[in-house]
Write an enzyme that holds these catalytic residues in place. Structure first.
Site, PDB file in Angstrom:
ATOM      1  N   HIS A 366       0.837  -1.195   0.000  1.00 25.21           N
ATOM      2  CA  HIS A 366       0.000   0.000   0.000  1.00 25.21           C
ATOM      3  C   HIS A 366       0.871   1.244   0.000  1.00 25.21           C
ATOM      4  CE1 HIS A 366      -2.935   2.839   2.179  1.00 25.21           C
ATOM      5  NE2 HIS A 366      -3.335   2.702   0.943  1.00 25.21           N
ATOM      6  N   HIS A 367       0.654   2.108  -0.984  1.00 25.97           N
ATOM      7  CA  HIS A 367       1.371   3.377  -1.050  1.00 25.97           C
ATOM      8  C   HIS A 367       0.365   4.517  -0.994  1.00 25.97           C
ATOM      9  CE1 HIS A 367       5.116   1.594  -3.311  1.00 25.97           C
ATOM     10  NE2 HIS A 367       5.030   1.219  -2.051  1.00 25.97           N
ATOM     11  N   GLU A 368       0.062   5.004   0.197  1.00 26.97           N
ATOM     12  CA  GLU A 368      -0.791   6.195   0.304  1.00 26.97           C
ATOM     13  C   GLU A 368       0.127   7.407   0.253  1.00 26.97           C
ATOM     14  OE1 GLU A 368      -4.273   7.061   0.331  1.00 26.97           O
ATOM     15  OE2 GLU A 368      -3.076   8.865   0.049  1.00 26.97           O
ATOM     16  N   HIS A 436      -5.932   3.854  -6.593  1.00 25.54           N
ATOM     17  CA  HIS A 436      -7.015   4.612  -5.946  1.00 25.54           C
ATOM     18  C   HIS A 436      -6.816   6.109  -6.153  1.00 25.54           C
ATOM     19  CE1 HIS A 436      -9.473   1.748  -3.397  1.00 25.54           C
ATOM     20  NE2 HIS A 436      -8.839   1.033  -4.304  1.00 25.54           N
ATOM     21  N   GLU A 437      -7.918   6.857  -6.029  1.00 22.51           N
ATOM     22  CA  GLU A 437      -7.906   8.292  -6.350  1.00 22.51           C
ATOM     23  C   GLU A 437      -7.238   8.492  -7.712  1.00 22.51           C
ATOM     24  OE1 GLU A 437      -6.584   7.426  -3.127  1.00 22.51           O
ATOM     25  OE2 GLU A 437      -8.650   7.471  -2.465  1.00 22.51           O
ATOM     26  N   GLU A 455      -9.878   2.812  -8.479  1.00 26.82           N
ATOM     27  CA  GLU A 455     -11.078   3.291  -7.786  1.00 26.82           C
ATOM     28  C   GLU A 455     -11.815   4.239  -8.743  1.00 26.82           C
ATOM     29  OE1 GLU A 455     -10.418   5.572  -4.268  1.00 26.82           O
ATOM     30  OE2 GLU A 455     -11.944   4.490  -3.156  1.00 26.82           O
ATOM     31  N   GLU A 461     -16.767   1.458   0.417  1.00 23.32           N
ATOM     32  CA  GLU A 461     -16.214   2.012   1.657  1.00 23.32           C
ATOM     33  C   GLU A 461     -17.042   3.193   2.170  1.00 23.32           C
ATOM     34  OE1 GLU A 461     -12.288   3.042   0.197  1.00 23.32           O
ATOM     35  OE2 GLU A 461     -12.866   5.142   0.046  1.00 23.32           O
TER      36      GLU A 461
HETATM   37  C1  NOJ Z   1      -9.004   6.046   0.311  1.00 22.24           C
HETATM   38  C2  NOJ Z   1      -9.153   4.763  -0.416  1.00 22.24           C
HETATM   39  O1  NOJ Z   1     -10.260   4.756  -1.236  1.00 22.24           O
HETATM   40  C3  NOJ Z   1      -9.242   3.656   0.599  1.00 22.24           C
HETATM   41  O2  NOJ Z   1      -9.485   2.426  -0.042  1.00 22.24           O
HETATM   42  C4  NOJ Z   1      -7.983   3.614   1.395  1.00 22.24           C
HETATM   43  O3  NOJ Z   1      -8.149   2.673   2.408  1.00 22.24           O
HETATM   44  C5  NOJ Z   1      -7.686   4.974   2.013  1.00 22.24           C
HETATM   45  N1  NOJ Z   1      -7.781   6.004   1.059  1.00 22.24           N
HETATM   46  C6  NOJ Z   1      -6.282   4.995   2.592  1.00 22.24           C
HETATM   47  O4  NOJ Z   1      -5.336   4.976   1.598  1.00 22.24           O
END
Ligand code: NOJ
Length: 654
Positions: A366-368, A436-437, A455, A461
């Site tokens: 996971h890379h946020e 995502h995003e 996404e 969610e």
């Molecule tokens: C928003 C993402 O849609 C979600 O899936 C993720 O868990 C969170 N951001 C954290 O990155």
């Protein structure tokens, strides 16, 4: 544009027709303005509409036509084989300064595409793309506003010319004669994502997402190509969903060895975080970002991960996602300074990756980034190499922040460049991306099939934490014809526990049977079963369907649907003769009759049906599910009752 707008029809224009001759695209120049028009079955669909870049006037230099027909095989997909059959018209133009512009049209049996190509040399800027669509009759359009954060909105339907917002691409269209359209772009690479608005003359115009400085697109002549502007034209909803124009307009796969790209279902230390059962953060920060202690419920721990890996191995899941183990993130959404190579002290990644491999399960990283692109790009190559070394071949990327680097839209050329850079860097490091995003997909997954899913949707969610009660059941009856047609969606179906301790008024609007149906209705080659293992163990019989349903298909068909009301989808497994069927409805209960003529003639199948029971009710009694079997053959009709916000899932085995 009055002169061009006044001209109608494709007669006497340079034109190209689809291989079956039903779709015809005409081109002409009116007072220096390039224009096109479109007919289907001899009827004008789009009257003379403007093309071009900025305010340039053009002269005609020449044209050529070619044709193409091949059947190609997908790395993964809704279909194994796709036919790409079109006729092409290349128009060569010159502007006032003798700079060349090409407009390339492709006419398919089920629609058309065109793009701008800028040959020559030198750097330039584009402020306005002039592309417009003058529909002859007013369609109903399903859309979301162009600035909907991360495209996470509820799509609304209204007559197109009444829409006053600027709208995101894509648009799903239903014309007054009952035919359908899907307007989008294909192969968005180093350009800005398109949006649309309706002007005073009822023309649908293009608005490119700008950079913060107001420029729309920076171009280098010789390389610059706009994405394809594409419109699917279909006589009915089944044909609409079956169109593969968008993938066909993308280039063939550029990854030589794709053996490391593997579709799979996965679970994750994830839903429990969204429900506040665990936290992303390892440390607690105060309002100034100073560390004041350790978070009491950190989710991504070695122990939790082992438990999830064990569950995945036992129930046939290929992967486990864990979020919140990048040192330095601590759930800080604003100035994310995560290290993507250092795990938190309680997450032993070296040990876990070996443990997972022994169990034939993959860890999903996971890379946020929090939109902090410079922090991410500095580490990108090293971080992806590190994952490759650990045997991690899938990463979920995230960009939670209104603007990238605090100023650029995600879907600007800046954002498109970044996201595509990540996909290409990931490809060289054998890593698949769950974006995502993201920027709205445009079929680039054909060229880079390591772009597995994304996404760009108001996913499930939202039903954990939004304060508006959760997404209405109709939402999922719209998505298959809007967001889902743009590419695989990480919608995260599979909720098995509908209680919401944090926001009791918000919930997943669904029955249990509908959650199973979503594994067929919503396509993703990385398909998450989002709930917690303990929730799945409460309903082991229903869970059986999730264990068995594939996520890579030989063929797919939307059998029946009305956008926003109901959808019935059938898909055949890529690795067996089995079929799977998913049916969902909106807020209304309904009976559906499913024509099983897609099954192989002369064979008998066992249908294992998971359906709503007589007393199933999504708020009070969502868990009641009837699981029954029946022998069926091609041509039989399967009658199913879908309760409000309900659904049915069927496995058909020989
Ligand atoms: C928003 C993402 O849609 C979600 O899936 C993720 O868990 C969170 N951001 C954290 O990155």
């Amino acid at each position: 544009m009055a002169a061009a707008a006044a001209l109608t029809g494709c007669q006497n224009k340079t034109s190209v027709s689809s291989p079956d001759k039903q779709i015809k695209v005409g081109f002409s120049i009116e007072e220096g303005v390039p224009c096109y028009c479109v007919e289907k079955d001899g009827k004008s669909v789009i009257g003379m509409s403007r093309l071009g870049l900025d305010e340039h006037k053009y002269t005609f230099v020449g044209s050529e036509t070619t044709q193409f027909d091949e059947t190609w095989e997908t790395t993964w997909g809704e279909e194994r084989k796709i036919r790409n059959n079109y006729r092409e018209l290349i128009i060569n133009l010159e502007d006032e300064e003798k700079l060349p512009l090409q407009i390339v049209f492709r006419a398919f049996d089920d629609g058309f595409g065109f793009r701008y190509v800028l040959p020559g040399e030198g750097e330039g800027k584009i402020y306005k793309e002039q592309t417009e669509y003058r529909f002859e009759s007013e369609p109903v359009a399903w859309s979301i506003p162009w600035n909907t954060p991360y495209y996470e909105g509820l799509w609304t339907a209204a007559p197109l010319w009444e829409k006053t917002d600027t709208l995101c691409s894509p648009l799903a269209l239903e014309f007054p004669d009952g035919t359908y359209g899907y307007l989008h772009e294909a192969a968005l690479d180093d350009w800005a994502a398109q949006n649309f608005y309706v002007d005073d003359s009822a023309a649908l115009k293009t608005y490119l997402t700008p950079w913060a400085n107001g420029t729309s697109v920076y171009v280098t002549r010789g390389e610059a190509k706009s994405p394809w502007r594409m419109l699917i034209l279909a006589d009915n909803i089944t044909e609409l969903a079956a169109s593969r124009i968008m993938l066909n307009l993308n280039e063939p796969c550029k990854i030589e060895d794709t053996s490391w790209i593997q579709p799979m279902k996965f679970i994750g230390i994830w839903w429990a975080i969204h429900l506040d059962h665990y936290s992303w953060a390892y440390r607690i920060l105060d309002s100034k970002g100073r560390v004041v202690g350790l978070a009491p419920k950190h989710g991504a721990t070695t122990e939790n991960m082992r438990r999830y890996i064990d569950f995945a191995a036992e129930h046939g899941f290929g992967g486990v996602l864990a979020e919140g183990w990048n040192e330095g993130w601590d759930g800080d959404w604003t100035s994310n300074l995560a290290s993507f190579t250092t795990p938190t002290p309680d997450f032993d990644i070296e040990y876990l990756s070996k443990y997972a491999q022994e169990k034939s399960v993959q860890i999903i990283g996971h890379h946020e980034t929090g939109g902090n692109i410079s922090n991410y790009e500095q580490q990108l190559d090293t971080a992806l190499r590190y994952y490759d070394h650990l045997g991690i071949h899938n990463v979920k990327t995230g960009y939670v922040h209104a603007k990238l680097e605090g100023k650029e839209w995600h879907k600007s050329q800046y954002g498109v460049r970044h996201m595509n850079h990540v996909i290409r860097t990931a490809a060289t490091n054998h890593v698949c991306i769950d974006n995502h995003e993201c920027v709205m997909p445009t079929g680039l997954c054909r060229t880079y099939p390591n772009l597995m899913t994304g996404e760009g949707v108001r996913g499930q969610e939202w039903d954990a934490w939004s304060t508006d009660g959760g997404s209405p059941a109709s939402h999922l009856c719209i998505l298959p014809f809007t967001r889902c047609m743009a590419g695989p969606v990480d919608f995260t179906p599979g909720t098995f526990d509908f209680s919401n301790p944090v926001h009791p008024e918000t919930r997943v609007h669904s029955t249990l049977a509908r959650q199973l149906a979503l594994f067929v209705v919503v396509y993703s080659p990385l398909q998450m079963a989002s709930d917690m293992p303990e929730s799945y163990m409460q309903h082991p019989d229903a869970f059986r369907f999730i264990e068995q349903v594939p996520c890579d298909w030989e063929q797919s068909k939307v059998l029946d649907a009305k956008i926003g009301e109901y959808v019935v989808t059938a898909r055949q497994d890529r690795y067996s003769a089995d079929w799977y069927l998913g049916a969902i409805t909106n807020e209304d209960e309904r009976e559906i009759a499913v024509d099983l003529s897609f099954l192989e003639k002369g064979k008998t199948y066992t249908a294992t049906i998971y359906r709503d029971g007589d007393k199933t009710e999504w708020k009070q009694n969502p868990y009641e599910i009837v699981i029954e079997t029946q022998q069926v053959r091609a041509g039989d009709v399967l009658r199913l009752t879908l309760k409000a916000a309900g659904g049915a899932a069927v496995r058909l085995t020989e």
